[in-house]
Design a protein around this motif. Structure first.
Motif, PDB file in Angstrom:
ATOM      1  N   LYS A 135       5.334  14.792  20.517  1.00  0.00           N
ATOM      2  CA  LYS A 135       4.402  14.199  19.566  1.00  0.00           C
ATOM      3  C   LYS A 135       3.268  13.402  20.198  1.00  0.00           C
ATOM      4  N   ALA A 136       3.508  12.726  21.308  1.00  0.00           N
ATOM      5  CA  ALA A 136       2.468  11.881  21.899  1.00  0.00           C
ATOM      6  C   ALA A 136       1.225  12.687  22.253  1.00  0.00           C
ATOM      7  N   ASP A 137       1.421  13.943  22.660  1.00  0.00           N
ATOM      8  CA  ASP A 137       0.294  14.779  23.062  1.00  0.00           C
ATOM      9  C   ASP A 137      -0.308  15.555  21.896  1.00  0.00           C
ATOM     10  N   HIS A 138       0.306  15.438  20.715  1.00  0.00           N
ATOM     11  CA  HIS A 138      -0.186  16.216  19.568  1.00  0.00           C
ATOM     12  C   HIS A 138      -0.548  15.357  18.364  1.00  0.00           C
ATOM     13  N   GLY A 167      -2.219  10.969  23.531  1.00  0.00           N
ATOM     14  CA  GLY A 167      -1.575  11.421  24.764  1.00  0.00           C
ATOM     15  C   GLY A 167      -0.458  10.488  25.204  1.00  0.00           C
ATOM     16  N   LYS A 168       0.530  11.055  25.858  1.00  0.00           N
ATOM     17  CA  LYS A 168       1.682  10.285  26.328  1.00  0.00           C
ATOM     18  C   LYS A 168       1.252   9.120  27.203  1.00  0.00           C
ATOM     19  N   ASN A 169       0.217   9.339  27.995  1.00  0.00           N
ATOM     20  CA  ASN A 169      -0.288   8.289  28.880  1.00  0.00           C
ATOM     21  C   ASN A 169      -1.545   7.618  28.334  1.00  0.00           C
ATOM     22  N   LEU A 207      -6.897  20.879  19.100  1.00  0.00           N
ATOM     23  CA  LEU A 207      -7.118  19.468  18.804  1.00  0.00           C
ATOM     24  C   LEU A 207      -5.837  18.868  18.229  1.00  0.00           C
ATOM     25  N   PRO A 208      -5.597  17.578  18.416  1.00  0.00           N
ATOM     26  CA  PRO A 208      -4.379  16.944  17.899  1.00  0.00           C
ATOM     27  C   PRO A 208      -4.425  16.794  16.387  1.00  0.00           C
ATOM     28  N   THR A 209      -3.262  16.533  15.787  1.00  0.00           N
ATOM     29  CA  THR A 209      -3.147  16.329  14.348  1.00  0.00           C
ATOM     30  C   THR A 209      -3.330  14.854  14.013  1.00  0.00           C
ATOM     31  N   PRO A 210      -4.370  14.501  13.259  1.00  0.00           N
ATOM     32  CA  PRO A 210      -4.570  13.091  12.913  1.00  0.00           C
ATOM     33  C   PRO A 210      -3.544  12.613  11.883  1.00  0.00           C
ATOM     34  N   VAL A 211      -3.055  11.400  12.075  1.00  0.00           N
ATOM     35  CA  VAL A 211      -2.201  10.733  11.092  1.00  0.00           C
ATOM     36  C   VAL A 211      -2.726   9.311  10.909  1.00  0.00           C
ATOM     37  N   GLY A 212      -2.609   8.810   9.694  1.00  0.00           N
ATOM     38  CA  GLY A 212      -3.142   7.492   9.387  1.00  0.00           C
ATOM     39  C   GLY A 212      -4.095   7.581   8.219  1.00  0.00           C
ATOM     40  N   VAL A 213      -4.945   6.595   8.080  1.00  0.00           N
ATOM     41  CA  VAL A 213      -5.898   6.543   6.971  1.00  0.00           C
ATOM     42  C   VAL A 213      -7.187   7.245   7.392  1.00  0.00           C
ATOM     43  N   PHE A 214      -7.502   8.336   6.705  1.00  0.00           N
ATOM     44  CA  PHE A 214      -8.738   9.072   6.957  1.00  0.00           C
ATOM     45  C   PHE A 214      -9.926   8.391   6.276  1.00  0.00           C
TER      46      PHE A 214
END
Length: 333
Positions: free
Chosen positions: A219-222, A235-237, A284-291
């Motif tokens: 999940k950290a990278d996506h 990203g994980k780092n 591209l990663p999947t955004p989560v949170g308030v758009f």
């Protein structure tokens, strides 16, 4: 002094009947845990649902509730909120219930900005009817109703909501309990229609649909966690970010001439940015949170203001007088 509420105040005496391992259990737990923080008594809270696995939700909440008909929960909820604006009204729906037969009702309750909290559980499948493809299933999805693969292009719940100019649009994940709780709090604090898509695993008919953003190893990278006023870093780092390449977003690695100053900064009030983020697809990663989160007058508030103005001008009114005014007819057999 009123007794402080706790989770048990919102847990009903009904046996929870979802498949073992269903993501709905995690969502229910988060809602029951979060509700006491709002300080609103169970008897002043209502959960309204349509048809589907998610729509069993009202039975499991020790509040008032309606288990209505397929896709029509927003209509019932609108009527209730207008007539009882003092109540805390929640709508629980799914990708099938809310975006197929209920799509018309959903878009209109959002564009009207009725003060409701709408939770859409998205598992990309019809679970209650045993595994047919849904409006959010991907092209090529093989199911009982699409044995050769679905040819339908799927709905994106986030961009559907943004397309109505909904005033609060967010996404979270069933297993991310902390983040899910934060999104519930943000949605509840918003005055107007709050839309929260919850990525929910159906471990029987569509297991692993969201593994890239829910699996601890991946999940950290996506996942791209959206935070207002902060650069888009993931990203994980924490060494990856999103910057604009002309008019197109791209994923870049920090360092080697790329700094945080080069990245897009999230702005919850920017509808164009919200649309761009809502349309992110791999790689591209999947955004989560308030758009997106903005303030606009609510439909229920405007309707009740009209009623108050009419009463102030014409009085409270009398149904008997109203029925006897103007031309009348007497019908006999």
């Amino acid at each position: 002094m009123a007794t402080a509420l706790n989770r048990k105040d919102f847990v009903s005496d009904q046996e929870v009947r979802w498949c073992p391992g269903c993501g709905d259990y995690a969502i229910l737990a988060a809602v029951q845990k979060t509700m006491p923080e709002f300080g609103i008594a169970p008897e002043n809270t209502v959960f309204i649902s349509g048809i589907g696995c998610s729509s069993r939700f009202p039975y499991y909440m020790n509040t008032y509730g309606f288990h209505t008909i397929h896709g029509r929960a927003p209509a019932f909820a609108t009527g209730l909120k207008i007539s009882r604006p003092d109540l805390d009204v929640w709508v629980v729906t799914g990708d099938g219930d809310g975006l197929s037969i209920g799509g018309n009702h959903l878009i209109h309750v959002l564009r009207r900005n009725v003060d409701l909290k709408i939770l859409l559980f998205n598992n990309k499948i019809y679970g209650l009817t045993k595994g047919q493809y849904s409006p959010t299933s991907e092209v090529g999805k093989v199911t009982k109703s699409t044995p050769a693969g679905s040819v339908d292009f799927p709905f994106n719940p986030i961009t559907v909501a943004l397309g109505t100019h909904a005033t609060f649009v967010a996404r979270t994940i069933d297993v991310e309990q902390k983040h899910l709780g934060e999104m519930l709090k943000r949605a509840h604090a918003h005055r107007g229609a709050s839309f929260v898509e919850i990525l929910q695993n159906c471990n029987i008919f569509n297991d692993g649909a969201f593994n890239d953003v829910s699996d601890k190893a991946l999940k950290a990278d996506h996942q791209l966690i959206l935070e207002h006023g902060k650069p888009l870093i993931f990203g994980k780092n924490r060494d990856m970010g999103i910057r604009m390449n002309g008019m197109r977003p791209e994923s870049v690695q920090l360092g080697a001439g790329v700094t945080e100053a080069d990245l897009v900064v999230h702005d919850e009030t920017n509808l164009s940015l919200a649309f761009m983020l809502g349309n992110f697809e791999p790689p591209l990663p999947t955004p989560v949170g308030v758009f997106y989160a903005v303030s606009r007058p609510t439909y229920d508030g405007a309707v009740n203001k009209q009623l108050e103005d009419a009463k102030a001008k014409q009085g409270a009114g009398d149904l008997k007088i109203l029925l006897g005014k103007g031309d009348t007819w007497t019908v006999t057999s």
